[in-house]
Write an enzyme that holds these catalytic residues in place. Structure first.
Site: not given
Ligand code: GUN
Length: 284
Positions: A52, A96, A119
């Site tokens: 990322k 995460q 997300d």
């Protein structure tokens, strides 16, 4: 013989166009910013986060990583998210997954400002996806929808079987497919007749996390196969959930692992960060 869906190349195309958008923002004095929180030391997460960060660098998105120790308290995690919510320089926040067991990840997702929730895991964005309103779509399902679009694969009226019911992939994937008028079946560990469900499907999306989950005898000719699995085979090589070598002879389209869904997930995260930055700055 099937057409192999080249996620690596499509992801590159998307990143190229995002680079152009990031440059336009830069001309206005705006640098998009993504903050990533990682708790503990999950090895797979480290690889994902590094990928990322590389994508951000390539596109011109500022990237900041918060590495919290294994024994982080829930209050500490929540207060970091609240701090990032308030920070005007931060456009996107990503926590995460997974995080260590005692912590409540959903409470943490609920705390992320929906406008910075790149997300798409905050219930506000989950709800928007369910009712067909604009919002942030979780990156893996979003990337898979882009693959269908690019390869002109029909969804309307077709039967889709999804394996896996996670909040990250299975459930939002079902909503995306439903929004395109598919008839959707979600299979999971308690499904009684998996083979029967799969045999009936025109499109199979496997996010089971188990190698050789889908074999040649379980699918019909001409099926479309999307493999979200990230597993290791006996030689330690990355592989998906499906028996790729056999299925590529039977399917009409199939995604490889690696080079399929994985790179698309990261490209769509970048796309969500650019979307968040534009919206926060009232740019169309
Ligand atoms: N862990 C595995 N996939 C994902 C993802 O798409 N987002 C986050 N935040 N964590 C993950």
């Amino acid at each position: 013989m099937s057409e192999i869906i080249d996620g690596k190349n499509l992801a590159k195309e998307i990143r190229e166009s995002l680079k152009v958008e990031a440059n336009k923002l830069k001309e206005k004095g705006i640098i998009p910013h993504l903050s990533v929180i990682m708790v503990g030391d999950d090895d797979a997460s480290k690889v994902y986060v590094r990928n990322k960060s590389r994508a951000c660098e390539e596109i011109g998105i500022e990237f900041k990583e918060y590495l919290l120790p294994n024994d982080t308290k829930q209050e500490e995690l929540i207060s970091l998210i609240e701090k990032l919510n308030k920070d005007k320089n931060v456009n996107g926040i990503l926590l995460q997954s997974p995080i260590p067991k005692p912590l409540d990840i959903q409470e943490a997702f609920n705390t992320i400002d929906p406008k910075k929730d790149v997300d798409g895991f905050n219930p506000y964005n989950v709800g928007n996806l369910c009712i067909g309103q604009d919002g942030f779509i979780p990156c893996t399902p979003y990337g898979i929808m882009k693959m269908f679009e690019k390869y002109n694969i029909e969804i309307d009226g077709r039967k889709v079987a999804i394996i896996g019911r996670s909040n990250i992939v299975g459930k939002p994937m079902a909503q995306c497919m439903l929004a395109k008028n598919a008839t959707v079946t979600i299979c999971h560990s308690r499904t009684r007749e998996l083979k029967k469900e799969l045999k009936d499907a025109d499109i199979i999306i496997s996010a089971a996390g188990k190698r050789n989950m889908v074999t040649e005898d379980m699918v019909k000719d001409g099926v479309v196969i999307i493999d979200v699995g990230m597993n290791r085979n006996d030689e330690g090589k990355l592989c998906g959930d499906v028996d790729f070598e056999k299925l590529k002879e039977k399917a009409s389209y199939i995604t490889p692992v690696p080079g399929g869904v994985g790179p698309m997930t990261i490209a769509m995260l970048m796309s969500n960060v650019i979307k968040a930055t534009k919206e926060q700055n009232n740019i169309k």
